[in-house]
Design a protein around this motif. Sequence first.
Motif, PDB file in Angstrom:
ATOM      1  N   MET A   1       0.897  -1.102   0.303  1.00 24.66           N
ATOM      2  CA  MET A   1       0.069   0.262  -0.505  1.00 24.66           C
ATOM      3  C   MET A   1       0.612   1.543  -0.102  1.00 24.66           C
ATOM      4  SD  MET A   1      -3.193   1.082   2.561  1.00 24.66           S
ATOM      5  CE  MET A   1      -3.857   2.934   2.257  1.00 24.66           C
ATOM      6  N   GLY A   2       0.326   2.038  -0.744  1.00 22.16           N
ATOM      7  CA  GLY A   2       1.598   3.999  -1.089  1.00 22.16           C
ATOM      8  C   GLY A   2       0.954   4.442   0.384  1.00 22.16           C
ATOM      9  N   SER A   3       1.297   5.508   0.295  1.00 21.51           N
ATOM     10  CA  SER A   3       1.199   6.200   1.273  1.00 21.51           C
ATOM     11  C   SER A   3       0.474   7.352   0.809  1.00 21.51           C
ATOM     12  CB  SER A   3       2.842   6.713   1.828  1.00 21.51           C
ATOM     13  OG  SER A   3       3.309   7.977   0.757  1.00 21.51           O
ATOM     14  N   ILE A   4      -0.122   7.991   1.640  1.00 26.51           N
ATOM     15  CA  ILE A   4      -0.950   9.459   1.486  1.00 26.51           C
ATOM     16  C   ILE A   4      -0.429  10.431   2.138  1.00 26.51           C
ATOM     17  CG2 ILE A   4      -3.027  10.842   1.708  1.00 26.51           C
ATOM     18  CD1 ILE A   4      -4.244   7.934   1.612  1.00 26.51           C
ATOM     19  N   TRP A   5      -0.106  12.061   1.223  1.00 23.25           N
ATOM     20  CA  TRP A   5       0.529  13.283   2.084  1.00 23.25           C
ATOM     21  C   TRP A   5      -0.284  14.225   2.261  1.00 23.25           C
ATOM     22  CZ3 TRP A   5       5.317  13.954  -1.609  1.00 23.25           C
ATOM     23  CH2 TRP A   5       5.991  13.685  -1.632  1.00 23.25           C
ATOM     24  N   GLU A   6       0.147  14.718   2.843  1.00 22.54           N
ATOM     25  CA  GLU A   6      -1.084  16.124   3.102  1.00 22.54           C
ATOM     26  C   GLU A   6       0.154  17.422   3.314  1.00 22.54           C
ATOM     27  OE1 GLU A   6      -2.023  15.881   7.780  1.00 22.54           O
ATOM     28  OE2 GLU A   6      -2.407  13.582   7.493  1.00 22.54           O
ATOM     29  N   LEU A  26       4.440  22.844   3.132  1.00 27.27           N
ATOM     30  CA  LEU A  26       4.593  21.844   3.583  1.00 27.27           C
ATOM     31  C   LEU A  26       3.848  20.567   3.872  1.00 27.27           C
ATOM     32  CD1 LEU A  26       3.493  23.871   7.736  1.00 27.27           C
ATOM     33  CD2 LEU A  26       6.590  23.525   7.077  1.00 27.27           C
ATOM     34  N   VAL A  27       4.654  19.751   3.524  1.00 27.60           N
ATOM     35  CA  VAL A  27       3.754  17.932   3.082  1.00 27.60           C
ATOM     36  C   VAL A  27       4.596  17.536   4.163  1.00 27.60           C
ATOM     37  CG1 VAL A  27       4.923  16.787   1.853  1.00 27.60           C
ATOM     38  CG2 VAL A  27       4.173  18.911   0.617  1.00 27.60           C
ATOM     39  N   CYS A  28       3.382  16.293   4.883  1.00 24.84           N
ATOM     40  CA  CYS A  28       4.105  15.116   5.741  1.00 24.84           C
ATOM     41  C   CYS A  28       3.093  13.967   5.471  1.00 24.84           C
ATOM     42  CB  CYS A  28       3.473  15.893   7.449  1.00 24.84           C
ATOM     43  SG  CYS A  28       2.073  16.040   7.165  1.00 24.84           S
ATOM     44  N   GLU A  29       3.489  12.826   5.817  1.00 22.58           N
ATOM     45  CA  GLU A  29       2.466  11.681   5.289  1.00 22.58           C
ATOM     46  C   GLU A  29       1.567  11.510   6.401  1.00 22.58           C
ATOM     47  OE1 GLU A  29       4.407   6.824   4.738  1.00 22.58           O
ATOM     48  OE2 GLU A  29       5.221   8.805   5.085  1.00 22.58           O
ATOM     49  N   SER A  30       0.285  11.568   5.775  1.00 24.63           N
ATOM     50  CA  SER A  30      -0.650  11.013   6.856  1.00 24.63           C
ATOM     51  C   SER A  30      -0.333   9.256   7.466  1.00 24.63           C
ATOM     52  CB  SER A  30      -2.090  10.715   5.809  1.00 24.63           C
ATOM     53  OG  SER A  30      -2.169  12.103   6.197  1.00 24.63           O
ATOM     54  N   PRO A  31      -0.501   9.398   8.856  1.00 23.63           N
ATOM     55  CA  PRO A  31      -0.812   8.088   9.767  1.00 23.63           C
ATOM     56  C   PRO A  31      -1.906   6.830   9.287  1.00 23.63           C
ATOM     57  CG  PRO A  31      -1.919   9.033  11.124  1.00 23.63           C
ATOM     58  CD  PRO A  31      -1.114  10.194   9.657  1.00 23.63           C
ATOM     59  N   LEU A  32      -1.826   6.084   8.882  1.00 23.02           N
ATOM     60  CA  LEU A  32      -3.138   5.226   8.080  1.00 23.02           C
ATOM     61  C   LEU A  32      -3.377   3.767   8.743  1.00 23.02           C
ATOM     62  CD1 LEU A  32      -1.922   4.931   3.976  1.00 23.02           C
ATOM     63  CD2 LEU A  32      -2.826   6.372   5.771  1.00 23.02           C
ATOM     64  N   ASP A  33      -2.342   3.586   9.939  1.00 26.87           N
ATOM     65  CA  ASP A  33      -2.979   2.823  10.860  1.00 26.87           C
ATOM     66  C   ASP A  33      -2.210   2.901  12.318  1.00 26.87           C
ATOM     67  OD1 ASP A  33      -0.227   1.482  11.604  1.00 26.87           O
ATOM     68  OD2 ASP A  33      -0.692   0.322   9.080  1.00 26.87           O
ATOM     69  N   THR A  34      -2.619   2.476  13.662  1.00 28.21           N
ATOM     70  CA  THR A  34      -2.690   2.535  14.716  1.00 28.21           C
ATOM     71  C   THR A  34      -1.275   2.246  15.133  1.00 28.21           C
ATOM     72  OG1 THR A  34      -3.478  -0.114  15.141  1.00 28.21           O
ATOM     73  CG2 THR A  34      -5.151   2.042  15.264  1.00 28.21           C
ATOM     74  N   HIS A  35      -0.692   1.127  13.845  1.00 26.57           N
ATOM     75  CA  HIS A  35       1.025   1.118  14.529  1.00 26.57           C
ATOM     76  C   HIS A  35       2.207   2.089  13.849  1.00 26.57           C
ATOM     77  CE1 HIS A  35      -0.905  -3.025  15.546  1.00 26.57           C
ATOM     78  NE2 HIS A  35       0.295  -2.559  16.289  1.00 26.57           N
ATOM     79  N   THR A  36       1.262   3.415  13.174  1.00 24.40           N
ATOM     80  CA  THR A  36       2.464   3.826  12.284  1.00 24.40           C
ATOM     81  C   THR A  36       3.321   4.395  13.663  1.00 24.40           C
ATOM     82  OG1 THR A  36       0.201   3.971  10.756  1.00 24.40           O
ATOM     83  CG2 THR A  36       2.613   6.170  11.354  1.00 24.40           C
ATOM     84  N   LYS A  37       4.324   4.560  13.532  1.00 20.44           N
ATOM     85  CA  LYS A  37       5.647   4.889  14.468  1.00 20.44           C
ATOM     86  C   LYS A  37       5.799   6.583  13.669  1.00 20.44           C
ATOM     87  CE  LYS A  37       5.835   1.659  17.020  1.00 20.44           C
ATOM     88  NZ  LYS A  37       5.002   1.105  18.001  1.00 20.44           N
ATOM     89  N   ASP A  39       8.657   8.805  13.593  1.00 14.25           N
ATOM     90  CA  ASP A  39       9.564   9.462  13.341  1.00 14.25           C
ATOM     91  C   ASP A  39       9.949   8.737  12.187  1.00 14.25           C
ATOM     92  OD1 ASP A  39       9.890   6.829  14.149  1.00 14.25           O
ATOM     93  OD2 ASP A  39      11.345   7.087  15.746  1.00 14.25           O
ATOM     94  N   SER A  40       8.596   7.380  11.691  1.00 15.47           N
ATOM     95  CA  SER A  40       8.909   6.870  10.156  1.00 15.47           C
ATOM     96  C   SER A  40       8.084   7.694   9.080  1.00 15.47           C
ATOM     97  CB  SER A  40       8.252   5.596   9.910  1.00 15.47           C
ATOM     98  OG  SER A  40       6.815   5.206  10.413  1.00 15.47           O
ATOM     99  N   LEU A  41       7.552   8.616   9.941  1.00 10.21           N
ATOM    100  CA  LEU A  41       5.996   9.309   8.621  1.00 10.21           C
ATOM    101  C   LEU A  41       6.779  10.558   7.997  1.00 10.21           C
ATOM    102  CD1 LEU A  41       2.923  10.119  10.744  1.00 10.21           C
ATOM    103  CD2 LEU A  41       4.258   8.620   9.291  1.00 10.21           C
ATOM    104  N   PHE A  42       7.502  10.819   6.494  1.00 11.81           N
ATOM    105  CA  PHE A  42       7.490  11.528   5.659  1.00 11.81           C
ATOM    106  C   PHE A  42       7.058  13.232   6.138  1.00 11.81           C
ATOM    107  CE2 PHE A  42       8.217  14.282   1.248  1.00 11.81           C
ATOM    108  CZ  PHE A  42       9.619  14.117   1.780  1.00 11.81           C
ATOM    109  N   ARG A  43       8.783  14.108   6.146  1.00 17.32           N
ATOM    110  CA  ARG A  43       7.980  15.359   6.316  1.00 17.32           C
ATOM    111  C   ARG A  43       8.954  16.388   5.153  1.00 17.32           C
ATOM    112  NH1 ARG A  43       7.068  17.330  12.319  1.00 17.32           N
ATOM    113  NH2 ARG A  43       5.067  16.370  12.492  1.00 17.32           N
TER     114      ARG A  43
END
Length: 287
Positions: A1-6, A26-37, A39-43
């Motif tokens: 599954m790919g990512s979604i950005w905000e 500003l661009v950041c990655e959306s968390p998509l599940d309850t196990h997202t960390k 510091d792993s989200l792109f910014r």
Amino acid sequence: MGSIWELDYYSRPILDENNKKIWEVLVCESPLDTHTKADSLFRYAQYCPSTQVNSGWLRTALQEAINQAGEAPLKIRFFRRQMNNMITKACQDVGIPAQASRRTLMLNQWLQQRMEQVYPQEPGYQEGTNASVRLESPLPQRLPDALEGQQWIFVTLQGADFAEMHEWEIGFGESFPIEFANLSPSARIPGVLIFSPRALPLAGWMSGLELAWLRLDTNKGTRLILETGATESWILANMKNPQTIAEAKAFEEAKQKANGVHFIGVQFDRQAESFAGFWLLQEVNLP
């Protein structure tokens, strides 16, 4: 599954040497599940001179963000309606669908953090709000007749329950770690379950709406409103029974105590062990 950005592209409370407001993407990655960390989200962040505010500059910044991330997202969410044309064109030019959405949890938190900690350190900072232009929102719509739930109830789960959400059988849905909303595993999270013999079509339809949050509306009777997209809203239920109204008010109070976090689930019936749809939501105050 790919990512979604905000994404946010707007002026900041900082003036340049010509007394003009500096803009920023500003661009950041959306968390998509309850196990997202976290510091792993792109910014990605970059200031933009006021003389270069256009879709071409934004397109170049987006391409740079894609290069840094190593891959393009499936889509980009943005909440500022007044920037619709510029953001949509820039996204189209790099081949990414743009979606007006208030489901921008990480972006909202990042903006708040930068307002408090980053912008005040910049030369030319101007203390005060940097309010967005307010646009009128349309009135809530009725759900399509074929998609109305047959029954629904208010329920409550504990924050710890969502740690096992990855094991639930869910057709359509999206979530985020409750820790991102500063909630503990013992927090009580209110929600609404909808039961319908057309549960899967209902959940499929809802999945395309960019669900934002549920809210109680008492301006015209007592109604449960589902907010979606950038401005849209739907009448999920009209309540006249005193007990149901009391439960709705308790739901709203519990939602506020849970920092706006709540959920909506769609099932075939009360005996179902799977969900046709399940979304963890958070009501927020957008800039």
